[in-house]
Design a protein around this motif. Structure first.
Motif, short mmCIF file in Angstrom:
data_model
loop_
_atom_site.label_atom_id
_atom_site.label_comp_id
_atom_site.label_asym_id
_atom_site.label_seq_id
_atom_site.Cartn_x
_atom_site.Cartn_y
_atom_site.Cartn_z
N SER A 31 0.97 -1.08 0.02
CA SER A 31 -0.25 0.20 -0.05
C SER A 31 1.00 1.23 0.19
O SER A 31 2.16 1.04 0.33
CB SER A 31 -0.80 -0.16 1.14
OG SER A 31 0.00 0.17 2.43
N VAL A 32 0.29 2.46 -0.49
CA VAL A 32 1.11 3.66 -0.31
C VAL A 32 1.42 3.89 1.01
O VAL A 32 2.87 4.36 1.11
CB VAL A 32 0.44 4.73 -0.97
CG1 VAL A 32 1.02 6.06 -0.59
CG2 VAL A 32 -0.14 4.61 -2.10
N GLU A 33 0.80 3.70 2.19
CA GLU A 33 1.25 4.03 3.46
C GLU A 33 2.46 3.06 3.69
O GLU A 33 3.30 3.49 4.33
CB GLU A 33 0.15 3.78 4.44
CG GLU A 33 -1.08 4.71 4.38
CD GLU A 33 -1.93 4.63 3.27
OE1 GLU A 33 -1.96 3.44 2.76
OE2 GLU A 33 -2.59 5.56 2.79
N VAL A 36 5.72 4.05 1.70
CA VAL A 36 6.24 5.26 2.32
C VAL A 36 6.89 5.21 3.75
O VAL A 36 8.09 5.41 3.80
CB VAL A 36 5.18 6.44 2.31
CG1 VAL A 36 5.67 7.75 3.33
CG2 VAL A 36 4.78 6.89 0.87
N ARG A 37 6.15 4.28 4.57
CA ARG A 37 6.88 4.19 6.04
C ARG A 37 8.16 3.57 5.62
O ARG A 37 9.24 3.91 6.43
CB ARG A 37 6.00 3.20 6.78
CG ARG A 37 6.42 2.88 8.06
CD ARG A 37 5.28 1.98 8.78
NE ARG A 37 5.57 1.82 10.23
CZ ARG A 37 6.53 1.07 10.77
NH1 ARG A 37 7.10 0.16 9.79
NH2 ARG A 37 6.76 1.14 12.05
N ALA A 38 8.24 2.44 4.82
CA ALA A 38 9.47 1.62 4.69
C ALA A 38 10.59 2.54 4.06
O ALA A 38 11.60 2.35 4.48
CB ALA A 38 9.25 0.42 3.73
N ALA A 39 10.15 3.42 3.24
CA ALA A 39 11.22 4.36 2.76
C ALA A 39 11.59 5.25 3.48
O ALA A 39 12.85 5.37 3.65
CB ALA A 39 10.33 4.98 1.50
N ALA A 44 16.14 6.83 7.08
CA ALA A 44 16.84 7.07 8.69
C ALA A 44 17.62 6.25 8.98
O ALA A 44 18.58 6.66 9.59
CB ALA A 44 15.59 7.09 9.31
N ALA A 45 17.78 5.07 8.51
CA ALA A 45 18.84 4.09 8.79
C ALA A 45 19.78 3.77 7.78
O ALA A 45 20.66 2.92 7.79
CB ALA A 45 18.06 2.70 9.10
#
Length: 74
Positions: A31-33, A36-39, A44-45
């Motif tokens: 899903s888009v959410e 985007v969360r994974a990206a 950040a890591a």
């Protein structure tokens, strides 16, 4: 991260950018959410970012150590 600062992660996208993200998410089978969360978490890591942060600390420490201090008595 404080929850009060979480709104900073929501940035407006243009229609073209939103379509691009939707296509990329569909290609990844997410899903888009989720996409985007994974990206965001991957960014950040990022080890390159961590290396840059360490380099800044190293340079700042060396500059502080290399400063010549004159303690002349009057």
């Amino acid at each position: 991260m404080e929850l009060a600062q979480a709104h900073a992660l929501t940035l407006p996208l243009t229609a073209a950018e939103h379509d691009q993200v939707k296509r990329a998410a569909a290609t990844a089978g997410r899903s888009v959410e989720e996409f985007v969360r994974a990206a965001v978490l991957d960014a950040a890591a990022d080890p390159f970012l961590a290396a840059l942060e360490q380099a800044v600390d190293t340079v700042a420490a060396r500059l502080a150590a290399d400063r010549i201090q004159h303690d002349y008595a009057d």
